[in-house]
Structure formats: C-alpha cells, structure tokens
Design an enzyme around this catalytic site. Structure first.
Site, PDB file in Angstrom:
ATOM      1  N   ASP A  75     -26.458  52.601  20.638  1.00 16.93           N
ATOM      2  CA  ASP A  75     -25.004  52.680  20.563  1.00 16.93           C
ATOM      3  C   ASP A  75     -24.580  53.180  19.180  1.00 16.93           C
ATOM      4  OD1 ASP A  75     -22.604  50.947  22.294  1.00 16.93           O
ATOM      5  OD2 ASP A  75     -22.161  51.746  20.308  1.00 16.93           O
ATOM      6  N   PHE A  97     -20.558  63.582  20.367  1.00 12.54           N
ATOM      7  CA  PHE A  97     -19.887  63.598  21.682  1.00 12.54           C
ATOM      8  C   PHE A  97     -19.637  62.189  22.202  1.00 12.54           C
ATOM      9  CE2 PHE A  97     -22.426  67.462  21.451  1.00 12.54           C
ATOM     10  CZ  PHE A  97     -21.514  68.432  21.838  1.00 12.54           C
ATOM     11  N   SER A 141      -9.810  67.193  21.346  1.00 10.88           N
ATOM     12  CA  SER A 141      -9.306  67.572  22.669  1.00 10.88           C
ATOM     13  C   SER A 141      -7.938  68.217  22.544  1.00 10.88           C
ATOM     14  CB  SER A 141      -9.186  66.293  23.511  1.00 10.88           C
ATOM     15  OG  SER A 141      -8.439  66.548  24.668  1.00 10.88           O
ATOM     16  N   TYR A 165      -6.187  57.104  24.596  1.00 10.59           N
ATOM     17  CA  TYR A 165      -7.312  58.031  24.443  1.00 10.59           C
ATOM     18  C   TYR A 165      -6.938  59.144  23.454  1.00 10.59           C
ATOM     19  CZ  TYR A 165     -10.281  62.059  25.406  1.00 10.59           C
ATOM     20  OH  TYR A 165     -11.097  63.152  25.257  1.00 10.59           O
ATOM     21  N   LYS A 169      -8.349  60.304  19.429  1.00  9.65           N
ATOM     22  CA  LYS A 169      -8.749  61.640  18.942  1.00  9.65           C
ATOM     23  C   LYS A 169      -7.947  62.004  17.690  1.00  9.65           C
ATOM     24  CE  LYS A 169     -11.890  62.467  22.013  1.00  9.65           C
ATOM     25  NZ  LYS A 169     -13.290  62.395  21.596  1.00  9.65           N
ATOM     26  N   PHE A 194     -10.357  72.486  25.699  1.00  9.61           N
ATOM     27  CA  PHE A 194      -9.370  72.531  26.774  1.00  9.61           C
ATOM     28  C   PHE A 194     -10.003  71.855  28.002  1.00  9.61           C
ATOM     29  CE2 PHE A 194      -5.435  74.303  25.159  1.00  9.61           C
ATOM     30  CZ  PHE A 194      -5.811  74.344  23.828  1.00  9.61           C
ATOM     31  N   ASN A 195     -10.187  72.524  29.130  1.00  9.48           N
ATOM     32  CA  ASN A 195     -10.691  71.796  30.314  1.00  9.48           C
ATOM     33  C   ASN A 195     -12.108  72.250  30.673  1.00  9.48           C
ATOM     34  OD1 ASN A 195      -7.702  71.507  30.369  1.00  9.48           O
ATOM     35  ND2 ASN A 195      -8.128  70.359  32.215  1.00  9.48           N
ATOM     36  N   ASN A 215     -10.610  63.792  37.157  1.00 11.92           N
ATOM     37  CA  ASN A 215     -10.339  65.208  36.885  1.00 11.92           C
ATOM     38  C   ASN A 215     -10.394  66.036  38.158  1.00 11.92           C
ATOM     39  OD1 ASN A 215     -12.035  64.397  34.034  1.00 11.92           O
ATOM     40  ND2 ASN A 215     -10.021  65.331  33.892  1.00 11.92           N
ATOM     41  N   ASP A 313       1.517  63.907  33.161  1.00 14.93           N
ATOM     42  CA  ASP A 313       0.978  65.276  33.228  1.00 14.93           C
ATOM     43  C   ASP A 313       1.964  66.277  32.636  1.00 14.93           C
ATOM     44  OD1 ASP A 313      -1.528  65.022  34.237  1.00 14.93           O
ATOM     45  OD2 ASP A 313      -1.049  65.685  36.278  1.00 14.93           O
TER      46      ASP A 313
HETATM   47  P1  NAD Z   1     -19.376  61.974  29.107  1.00 16.25           P
HETATM   48  O1  NAD Z   1     -18.845  60.617  29.423  1.00 16.25           O
HETATM   49  O2  NAD Z   1     -20.035  62.749  30.170  1.00 16.25           O
HETATM   50  O3  NAD Z   1     -20.372  61.887  27.862  1.00 16.25           O
HETATM   51  C1  NAD Z   1     -20.189  60.959  26.816  1.00 16.25           C
HETATM   52  C2  NAD Z   1     -21.551  60.313  26.568  1.00 16.25           C
HETATM   53  O4  NAD Z   1     -21.411  59.382  25.499  1.00 16.25           O
HETATM   54  C3  NAD Z   1     -22.070  59.530  27.772  1.00 16.25           C
HETATM   55  O5  NAD Z   1     -23.389  59.923  28.026  1.00 16.25           O
HETATM   56  C4  NAD Z   1     -21.999  58.071  27.338  1.00 16.25           C
HETATM   57  O6  NAD Z   1     -23.044  57.305  27.913  1.00 16.25           O
HETATM   58  C5  NAD Z   1     -22.130  58.193  25.836  1.00 16.25           C
HETATM   59  N1  NAD Z   1     -21.502  57.108  25.086  1.00 16.25           N
HETATM   60  C6  NAD Z   1     -20.263  56.589  25.242  1.00 16.25           C
HETATM   61  N2  NAD Z   1     -20.047  55.630  24.338  1.00 16.25           N
HETATM   62  C7  NAD Z   1     -21.172  55.554  23.572  1.00 16.25           C
HETATM   63  C8  NAD Z   1     -21.563  54.740  22.474  1.00 16.25           C
HETATM   64  N3  NAD Z   1     -20.729  53.825  21.982  1.00 16.25           N
HETATM   65  N4  NAD Z   1     -22.782  54.916  21.951  1.00 16.25           N
HETATM   66  C9  NAD Z   1     -23.631  55.846  22.449  1.00 16.25           C
HETATM   67  N5  NAD Z   1     -23.320  56.632  23.496  1.00 16.25           N
HETATM   68  C10 NAD Z   1     -22.106  56.480  24.054  1.00 16.25           C
HETATM   69  O7  NAD Z   1     -18.148  62.783  28.484  1.00 16.25           O
HETATM   70  P2  NAD Z   1     -18.040  64.339  28.152  1.00 16.25           P
HETATM   71  O8  NAD Z   1     -17.128  64.966  29.137  1.00 16.25           O
HETATM   72  O9  NAD Z   1     -19.371  64.920  27.926  1.00 16.25           O
HETATM   73  O10 NAD Z   1     -17.246  64.256  26.783  1.00 16.25           O
HETATM   74  C11 NAD Z   1     -17.909  64.294  25.530  1.00 16.25           C
HETATM   75  C12 NAD Z   1     -16.865  64.190  24.423  1.00 16.25           C
HETATM   76  O11 NAD Z   1     -15.923  65.249  24.559  1.00 16.25           O
HETATM   77  C13 NAD Z   1     -16.057  62.900  24.444  1.00 16.25           C
HETATM   78  O12 NAD Z   1     -15.844  62.478  23.120  1.00 16.25           O
HETATM   79  C14 NAD Z   1     -14.748  63.318  25.081  1.00 16.25           C
HETATM   80  O13 NAD Z   1     -13.673  62.516  24.656  1.00 16.25           O
HETATM   81  C15 NAD Z   1     -14.612  64.737  24.573  1.00 16.25           C
HETATM   82  N6  NAD Z   1     -13.780  65.591  25.434  1.00 16.25           N
HETATM   83  C16 NAD Z   1     -14.108  65.731  26.757  1.00 16.25           C
HETATM   84  C17 NAD Z   1     -13.299  66.512  27.579  1.00 16.25           C
HETATM   85  C18 NAD Z   1     -13.604  66.652  29.056  1.00 16.25           C
HETATM   86  O14 NAD Z   1     -12.726  67.083  29.809  1.00 16.25           O
HETATM   87  N7  NAD Z   1     -14.809  66.342  29.524  1.00 16.25           N
HETATM   88  C19 NAD Z   1     -12.180  67.173  27.044  1.00 16.25           C
HETATM   89  C20 NAD Z   1     -11.897  67.018  25.681  1.00 16.25           C
HETATM   90  C21 NAD Z   1     -12.706  66.227  24.878  1.00 16.25           C
HETATM   91  N1  UDP Z   2      -4.933  67.384  39.452  1.00 16.78           N
HETATM   92  C1  UDP Z   2      -4.611  67.299  40.785  1.00 16.78           C
HETATM   93  N2  UDP Z   2      -5.328  66.412  41.569  1.00 16.78           N
HETATM   94  C2  UDP Z   2      -6.346  65.659  41.063  1.00 16.78           C
HETATM   95  C3  UDP Z   2      -6.655  65.769  39.693  1.00 16.78           C
HETATM   96  C4  UDP Z   2      -5.914  66.639  38.908  1.00 16.78           C
HETATM   97  O1  UDP Z   2      -3.703  67.965  41.269  1.00 16.78           O
HETATM   98  O2  UDP Z   2      -6.944  64.872  41.818  1.00 16.78           O
HETATM   99  C5  UDP Z   2      -4.206  68.366  38.606  1.00 16.78           C
HETATM  100  C6  UDP Z   2      -3.493  67.786  37.396  1.00 16.78           C
HETATM  101  O3  UDP Z   2      -2.186  67.388  37.750  1.00 16.78           O
HETATM  102  C7  UDP Z   2      -3.516  68.959  36.415  1.00 16.78           C
HETATM  103  C8  UDP Z   2      -4.831  69.682  36.757  1.00 16.78           C
HETATM  104  O4  UDP Z   2      -5.176  69.261  38.075  1.00 16.78           O
HETATM  105  O5  UDP Z   2      -2.453  69.849  36.688  1.00 16.78           O
HETATM  106  C9  UDP Z   2      -5.991  69.330  35.819  1.00 16.78           C
HETATM  107  O6  UDP Z   2      -6.104  67.916  35.759  1.00 16.78           O
HETATM  108  P1  UDP Z   2      -7.339  67.206  35.037  1.00 16.78           P
HETATM  109  O7  UDP Z   2      -7.159  65.726  35.174  1.00 16.78           O
HETATM  110  O8  UDP Z   2      -8.608  67.800  35.537  1.00 16.78           O
HETATM  111  O9  UDP Z   2      -7.181  67.674  33.517  1.00 16.78           O
HETATM  112  P2  UDP Z   2      -5.997  67.372  32.462  1.00 16.78           P
HETATM  113  O10 UDP Z   2      -4.781  66.934  33.177  1.00 16.78           O
HETATM  114  O11 UDP Z   2      -6.553  66.340  31.578  1.00 16.78           O
HETATM  115  O12 UDP Z   2      -5.764  68.670  31.777  1.00 16.78           O
END
Ligand code: NAD
Ligand code: UDP
Length: 352
Positions: A75, A97, A141, A165, A169, A194-195, A215, A313
């Site tokens: 951790d 990450f 993010s 959340y 960040k 972004f996404n 998502n 949203d």
């Molecule tokens: P994910 O949940 O798939 O990966 C995160 C990993 O971190 C997991 O494997 C989890 O087990 C591990 N983890 C969580 N807490 C921990 C801890 N305390 N110690 C050790 N390991 C830990 O998420 P992801 O989508 O790969 O996202 C990675 C990063 O990117 C995150 O910080 C997230 O906030 C950021 N992010 C993700 C998105 C997205 O849409 N996926 C968008 C913007 C930012």
């Molecule tokens: N969305 C949707 N149905 C779902 C999940 C998401 O219509 O079950 C829409 C949401 O309103 C947004 C887009 O899909 O317009 C992307 O959403 P997501 O949660 O993937 O990303 P974020 O909102 O964090 O950008």
C-alpha cells in the site's frame, strides 16, 4: 507457449536501463503504461495493493512484452513498504497511479478518498525525499476543470472541484506545486487525463471494473456481451449536436505512451520542472456516437434508453492538446473505432 519461453525477468534485461516505480501498476492505466515503459526500455517495479485489480495482470504484461515487471503487493500509505521498495529496487522515478476514482463513492466515503489519494500521495513523496528520488508523474484528471467555461479546455482554465474525488486531485496538484517551489530538483508532471477507454490490442489487459460500471464504455461493453440489458443514456437534452453528453475519449495506449513522453521530458530537463498538461485527443464524441461505434465493433445491436441527466454531469468536455504536442511531441493517433475494437476484444477474451 513460445512467448513464455522467451519471457525474461525484468532485472536480467539490461543492467544500465533506468528503473521506474509504477504505483497502481496492475490497474487499468498503470498496466498499459507499464507495457509502454517496458517497450521503451525501462525496467518497471509495480507497487499495488490489489484493491481494484488482480495479480494475473503481471502475468499478462509479461505475455505482451516478454518481460516480467517486478511486483510488490503493498500500500502506498505504508512507509515501511515504500522504504524497502526504494532500497531493493533503487528506482529513479515514480509514476503514481494508485488511488481511488469513483465519483459517487467519494461522496459517500470522503475520508477513504482523502486518505487513499491525498495521504497516499504525501506518503509516497516523503519516501521519495528520503530516497533522494525527485522525478514524479502524477495522474490528475480533467475533472479539475469542473464545468468548462471554454472549449477546448486549456491547462490555464480555472480549476474547481465538484465532488470529493475531484478535490483530492486538486489538493495533490497543489501539494506538488508547493513541494516544487520549496525544494530545488523536483521534476514533476501533472497529467490531466480526459476519458481513457479501450484496451491493449492483444486483449490481454484492459479495464476490469468491479460491480456495476460507473463509466460509459465498460457499461456499453457489458451490454454488448449480454451481461446487462441496456445502456441508460443520461439525458438527451444537453446543448450538444445530438443532445447527449460529449467527452474526449482517448485510447489507453495513447495515454500510456503520453506517460513515457512525460517521463522523458522530466528526465531531459535541466533542473527543476513542474509540467501540467492535458492528455486527450482534442475531439469530442457523444454518448450515442460511442454506442454506435461499439455496435460496429461488436457487430451486435446495443439497446439503450434515455433517462434523466446524471446529477453533477456536464454537457461537453474536450481537451486543448496544443501544450502536449508542443512540450511532449505527443499526439493521440488511435480512433474511436480502435478504442471500441480493442475494448470488445478485451471484453470477449478476458478470463478471471
Ligand atoms: P484503477 O482502479 O484501474 O487502478 C488504480 C490501481 O491502484 C488499482 O490497481 C488499485 O488496486 C491500486 N491502488 C488503489 N489504492 C492503492 C493504495 N493505497 N496502495 C496501492 N495501490 C492502490 O484506476 P485507473 O483507471 O487505472 O486510474 C489510475 C489513476 O488515474 C487514478 O489515480 C485515477 O484517479 C486517475 N484517473 C483515472 C481516470 C479514468 O477515467 N480511468 C481519469 C482521470 C484520472
Ligand atoms: N453516461 C451514460 N450512461 C452511463 C454512463 C455514462 O449516458 O451509464 C454518459 C455520461 O452522462 C457522460 C458520458 O457518458 O455524458 C461519459 O460518462 P463517464 O462516466 O464515462 O465519464 P465522465 O462523466 O467522468 O466524463
């Protein structure tokens, strides 16, 4: 099977290669970035507590790259694990990450989110200070932009958090800026994603959400495979071309490659650096466009119904990518269809 015969341990690869610590490296973005780092010649140590991922991901990374990353199950909030990891592997950079990312859950469990995302980051930075490692790449993010005042969104856009959340960040971005100002030598990249969607084209790693996906794209994939009935489209009365929400979807491998560029940028700069950069494609696509692209990828109809808007949203969001292109030479090349094709391959091939 041949692939296994060629597989080698990370540490036998190249004694002069640089070693990087990837926290959250068995997660969605961390695993793809590990692949990209290994392809670029880095030795990778993954540190993950497996809260939201599985140890088999390490095996699958090894199948893709032929090189097994070192793996520490631990951790990021545990100073002893961090100290022993730095001692054993002597990484010279950290890509951070590890964290929790569900907006709704963060509203229900704010303390868990501050502890994991903020305390976890601070504990890591303290361990880096102690180990004299000062190159840090952080997963921020686009959520830090809140409801955008302009599109595309430049990095200079005002920041605001609309949920815990997002706030975590913002806080970590500020911690990093304060640290950079207070102490010479830090090379920090704050990457605003972004996404991220899609999967590695091998179908061996991808996004594996637990429970009902929050998502859009993992939800759509589960409808396509028959695991869920239909997609609920959250509103078709936004001020967008078809009324549904518009987002900047970026293929996770483009995002992963962006991290390699950001790491190289930090390493090549003369002294201290604080880089803040968007990682997106600069293009917006609607919910209905994404559903149609996934129908094409899966050759299946994807039923959906229009329901009320999801609270919190925004209508539309896409990145200004000029800074990423200028500073990192980074341009996303994979299309929406690539994202859906790869996500479909992952959805239909994964075994857990
Ligand atoms: P994910 O949940 O798939 O990966 C995160 C990993 O971190 C997991 O494997 C989890 O087990 C591990 N983890 C969580 N807490 C921990 C801890 N305390 N110690 C050790 N390991 C830990 O998420 P992801 O989508 O790969 O996202 C990675 C990063 O990117 C995150 O910080 C997230 O906030 C950021 N992010 C993700 C998105 C997205 O849409 N996926 C968008 C913007 C930012
Ligand atoms: N969305 C949707 N149905 C779902 C999940 C998401 O219509 O079950 C829409 C949401 O309103 C947004 C887009 O899909 O317009 C992307 O959403 P997501 O949660 O993937 O990303 P974020 O909102 O964090 O950008």
């Amino acid at each position: 099977m041949l692939r296994f015969q060629h597989e080698i341990n990370n540490w036998e690869v190249n004694q002069v290669a640089s070693t990087v610590l990837v926290t959250g490296g068995t997660g969605f973005i961390g695993s793809h970035t590990t692949v990209a780092l290994q392809k670029a010649g880095y030795r990778v140590v993954i540190l993950d507590n497996l809260h939201n991922s599985h140890a088999y991901v390490v095996d699958n990374i090894a199948k893709i790259t032929g090189v097994r990353p070192a793996f520490v199950q631990g951790d990021v909030r545990d100073p002893q694990v961090l100290a022993s990891t730095f001692r054993q592997y002597t990484p010279d950079a950290v890509l951070h990450f590890a964290g929790m990312k569900a907006v709704g859950e963060s509203t229900a469990l704010p303390l868990v989110y501050y502890d994991n995302n903020v305390h976890g980051s601070v504990t890591m930075l303290q361990a880096m200070q102690a180990a004299n490692v000062r190159t840090f790449v952080f997963s921020s993010s686009a959520t830090v932009y809140g409801d955008p005042q302009q599109l595309p969104i430049p990095e200079s856009h005002r920041r605001e958090a609309t949920n815990p959340y997002g706030h975590t960040k913002l806080v970590v971005e500020d911690v990093l800026a304060n640290l950079w100002e207070s102490e010479p030598g830090w090379r920090i990249a704050r990457l605003r994603y972004f996404n991220p969607v899609g999967a590695h084209p091998s179908g061996l790693i991808g996004e594996a959400p637990q429970g009902i996906p929050n998502n859009l794209m993992p939800y759509v994939a589960q409808v396509a495979v028959g695991q869920r009935d239909k997609v609920r489209v959250f509103g078709n009365d936004y001020d967008t071309p078809d009324g549904t929400g518009v987002r900047d979807y970026i293929h996770v491998m483009d995002l992963a490659e962006g991290h390699v560029r950001a790491l190289e940028y930090c390493r090549d700069c003369d002294s201290s650096e604080l880089l803040t950069v968007n990682l997106g494609t600069g293009q917006g696509n609607s919910v209905l466009e994404m559903i149609r692209a996934f129908e094409q990828a899966s050759s299946r109809p994807i039923p959906y119904e229009i329901v009320d808007r999801r609270p919190g949203d925004i209508a539309a969001c896409w990145a200004d990518t000029q800074l990423a292109e200028k500073t990192l030479g980074c341009r996303a090349t994979r299309t929406i269809q690539d994202m859906c094709d790869d996500a479909w391959r992952w959805q239909t091939s994964r075994v857990e």
